[in-house]
Write a protein that holds these residues in place. Structure first.
Motif, PDB file in Angstrom:
ATOM      1  N   LYS A  86      70.532  12.812  89.874  1.00  0.00           N
ATOM      2  CA  LYS A  86      71.633  13.355  89.062  1.00  0.00           C
ATOM      3  C   LYS A  86      72.012  12.368  87.958  1.00  0.00           C
ATOM      4  O   LYS A  86      72.224  12.768  86.809  1.00  0.00           O
ATOM      5  CB  LYS A  86      72.850  13.660  89.931  1.00  0.00           C
ATOM      6  CG  LYS A  86      72.713  14.903  90.784  1.00  0.00           C
ATOM      7  CD  LYS A  86      73.987  15.127  91.588  1.00  0.00           C
ATOM      8  CE  LYS A  86      73.907  16.337  92.465  1.00  0.00           C
ATOM      9  NZ  LYS A  86      75.174  16.566  93.208  1.00  0.00           N
ATOM     10  N   THR A  89      69.164  12.300  85.364  1.00  0.00           N
ATOM     11  CA  THR A  89      69.115  13.567  84.634  1.00  0.00           C
ATOM     12  C   THR A  89      70.198  13.612  83.564  1.00  0.00           C
ATOM     13  O   THR A  89      69.923  13.975  82.409  1.00  0.00           O
ATOM     14  CB  THR A  89      69.257  14.757  85.603  1.00  0.00           C
ATOM     15  OG1 THR A  89      68.171  14.730  86.541  1.00  0.00           O
ATOM     16  CG2 THR A  89      69.255  16.084  84.861  1.00  0.00           C
ATOM     17  N   THR A  97      75.125  17.142  84.497  1.00  0.00           N
ATOM     18  CA  THR A  97      74.117  17.954  85.177  1.00  0.00           C
ATOM     19  C   THR A  97      74.592  19.394  85.333  1.00  0.00           C
ATOM     20  O   THR A  97      73.773  20.307  85.405  1.00  0.00           O
ATOM     21  CB  THR A  97      73.732  17.345  86.539  1.00  0.00           C
ATOM     22  OG1 THR A  97      74.910  17.116  87.314  1.00  0.00           O
ATOM     23  CG2 THR A  97      72.964  16.052  86.353  1.00  0.00           C
ATOM     24  N   ALA A 121      67.654  16.798  88.802  1.00  0.00           N
ATOM     25  CA  ALA A 121      68.709  17.456  89.577  1.00  0.00           C
ATOM     26  C   ALA A 121      69.603  18.166  88.579  1.00  0.00           C
ATOM     27  O   ALA A 121      70.226  17.523  87.736  1.00  0.00           O
ATOM     28  CB  ALA A 121      69.493  16.433  90.378  1.00  0.00           C
ATOM     29  N   GLY A 126      76.386  14.842  88.183  1.00  0.00           N
ATOM     30  CA  GLY A 126      75.882  13.811  87.279  1.00  0.00           C
ATOM     31  C   GLY A 126      76.711  13.827  86.008  1.00  0.00           C
ATOM     32  O   GLY A 126      76.843  14.872  85.374  1.00  0.00           O
ATOM     33  N   GLY A 141      75.708   9.409  89.206  1.00  0.00           N
ATOM     34  CA  GLY A 141      75.301  10.567  89.981  1.00  0.00           C
ATOM     35  C   GLY A 141      75.861  10.451  91.382  1.00  0.00           C
ATOM     36  O   GLY A 141      75.856   9.361  91.967  1.00  0.00           O
ATOM     37  N   SER A 143      76.211  12.444  95.330  1.00  0.00           N
ATOM     38  CA  SER A 143      75.739  13.487  96.225  1.00  0.00           C
ATOM     39  C   SER A 143      76.225  13.205  97.639  1.00  0.00           C
ATOM     40  O   SER A 143      76.298  12.058  98.066  1.00  0.00           O
ATOM     41  CB  SER A 143      74.213  13.564  96.209  1.00  0.00           C
ATOM     42  OG  SER A 143      73.757  14.633  97.018  1.00  0.00           O
ATOM     43  N   GLU A 151      80.909  16.581  91.887  1.00  0.00           N
ATOM     44  CA  GLU A 151      81.316  16.505  90.487  1.00  0.00           C
ATOM     45  C   GLU A 151      82.668  15.791  90.342  1.00  0.00           C
ATOM     46  O   GLU A 151      82.850  14.971  89.445  1.00  0.00           O
ATOM     47  CB  GLU A 151      81.388  17.900  89.880  1.00  0.00           C
ATOM     48  CG  GLU A 151      81.732  17.893  88.402  1.00  0.00           C
ATOM     49  CD  GLU A 151      81.720  19.290  87.813  1.00  0.00           C
ATOM     50  OE1 GLU A 151      81.117  19.465  86.737  1.00  0.00           O
ATOM     51  OE2 GLU A 151      82.302  20.217  88.436  1.00  0.00           O
TER      52      GLU A 151
END
Length: 166
Positions: A86, A89, A97, A121, A126, A141, A143, A151
């Motif tokens: 993320k 990306t 993202t 991702a 991200g 990023g 997760s 987020e």
């Protein structure tokens, strides 16, 4: 004539030596420092603790290279890679993202982009890291929770760097 090559070689070596002996650049302009990256991680960790969700938090520099990382106790092992992806990306495409994911839906202009760059991702979590001067210096990023939780934690980290309250 036969001395020309050795002299040229010696001049080349002398010039090369002066380049290598120069003081190394500490941080490139427009790149995140380790202190800033750790500040982002700490802010993201605080928010994750507040919402009681164990997270993996990755910060990459302006070139997309891992700069700082934290894995909270009990955070999913599989989310380590997702957090890093993320972050990369977001930096690779200079957008969140979530925004990239919206543009990558079937029928949209970037459909299929997640299969590029050894896998991206393209769901929320991200965020770009923008310094107080408005320069993109990296990205974060996150997760481990729902997409919206990821987020919110990433945005909390990004706010710590920009000084923004939104």
């Amino acid at each position: 004539m036969r001395y020309t090559r050795p002299i040229a070689l010696m001049c080349s070596l002398v010039l090369s030596a002066s380049v290598f002996s120069a003081e190394p650049v500490k941080t490139l302009p427009g790149d995140i420092t380790l202190n800033q990256a750790q500040q982002v991680v700490r802010a993201a960790l605080r928010h994750a603790e507040t919402i009681k969700v164990p997270m993996n938090i990755a910060v990459v520099d302006a070139g997309g290279n891992l700069k700082a990382f934290a894995r909270m106790d009990d955070a999913y092992l599989g989310s380590i890679d997702i957090a890093e992806r993320k972050a990369r990306t977001a930096r690779y495409f200079n957008m969140s993202t979530r925004a990239l994911g919206n543009a990558a839906q079937p029928g949209q202009s970037l459909y299929g982009i997640e299969a590029t760059n050894n896998g991206l991702a393209i769901f929320a979590g991200g965020e770009l890291l923008i310094d107080r001067k408005g320069v993109i210096v990296g990205s974060v990023g996150v997760s481990g929770g729902t997409v919206d939780e990821d987020e919110s934690v990433a945005k909390a980290g990004a706010r710590a760097l920009s000084g923004s309250t939104r």
